[in-house]
Design an enzyme around this catalytic site. Sequence first.
Site, short mmCIF file in Angstrom:
data_model
loop_
_atom_site.label_atom_id
_atom_site.label_comp_id
_atom_site.label_asym_id
_atom_site.label_seq_id
_atom_site.Cartn_x
_atom_site.Cartn_y
_atom_site.Cartn_z
N HIS A 1 -5.78 67.07 21.54
CA HIS A 1 -6.08 67.94 22.67
C HIS A 1 -6.42 67.07 23.88
O HIS A 1 -7.21 66.13 23.77
CB HIS A 1 -7.27 68.84 22.35
CG HIS A 1 -7.12 69.60 21.07
ND1 HIS A 1 -6.37 70.75 20.96
CD2 HIS A 1 -7.63 69.38 19.83
CE1 HIS A 1 -6.42 71.20 19.72
NE2 HIS A 1 -7.18 70.38 19.02
N ALA B 1 -12.53 73.02 18.97
CA ALA B 1 -11.91 71.73 18.66
C ALA B 1 -11.90 70.76 19.83
O ALA B 1 -11.36 69.67 19.72
CB ALA B 1 -10.48 71.97 18.17
#
Length: 263
Positions: free
Chosen positions: A216, A119
């Site tokens: 993130h 990801a």
Amino acid sequence: MLRVGVIGHGAIAQYLAAALPGIGAELVLAITRPGRGEVAKNALGPNVRTAEALGLARPDVVVDCAGHEGLRQHGADILRAGVPLITVSIGALSDDALHQELTKAAQVGRTALHLSTGAIGGLDALASARVGSLQSVTYTGRKPPAGWKGSPAEEVLDLDALTAEAATHFEGSARDAAAQYPKNANVAAAVAIAGVGFDNTRVSLIADPNVHANIHEIHATGDFGELTFTISGKTLPGNARTSALAAMSVVKMVAGQNAAIGF
């Protein structure tokens, strides 16, 4: 045509199976838990062969989509057989014994364990910066409270009561994050391996009711300068626990097995 095997039959395996015809590949084997063969066929297609181990089938590449336990159970056998293995279960490598076992198995089989970027992005820059001197690397993972359900965050926070302010439920090393959050910290593990290692990578995990995506962030400093990389990722349609980019990164790595030129 590239012959592909998978460990598992969940969301990432299903996404990969659907994408394979478009990249000149076919799914020939699904490695499953005992008694799950019919479930795998229903998820991946009735023509896929299912087995509880690599056995006599020999795909050109196998993709581990089954989490840490799938990599523990099957990874070394696949590598010793000389079959390249792609994994999304990077957090499992925080276990030094497993890391060493897989390394030796790959050497015996004269093949490699390929780590999917999952990801997150920016790992190529981080790995390049490691050639010089990296002073610090931090990873921050921020998700809506519902995204942390089923994780140890529930032992620290009342996730349903978080409606206004963000709350941090973990701060520590990437090694501890990978151990405590095996289903959530593969990104932190990928950052650790690309950069300064599991023990020196600092991790913060945050439940934030003000965000609607999984966010993130990597921050690193070193001889190269300073790096900040942020991605706001969507999940797969119909599966709130699986990053779309994680599934896409697996397809990209499988496609690379056939590529004459590429990243």
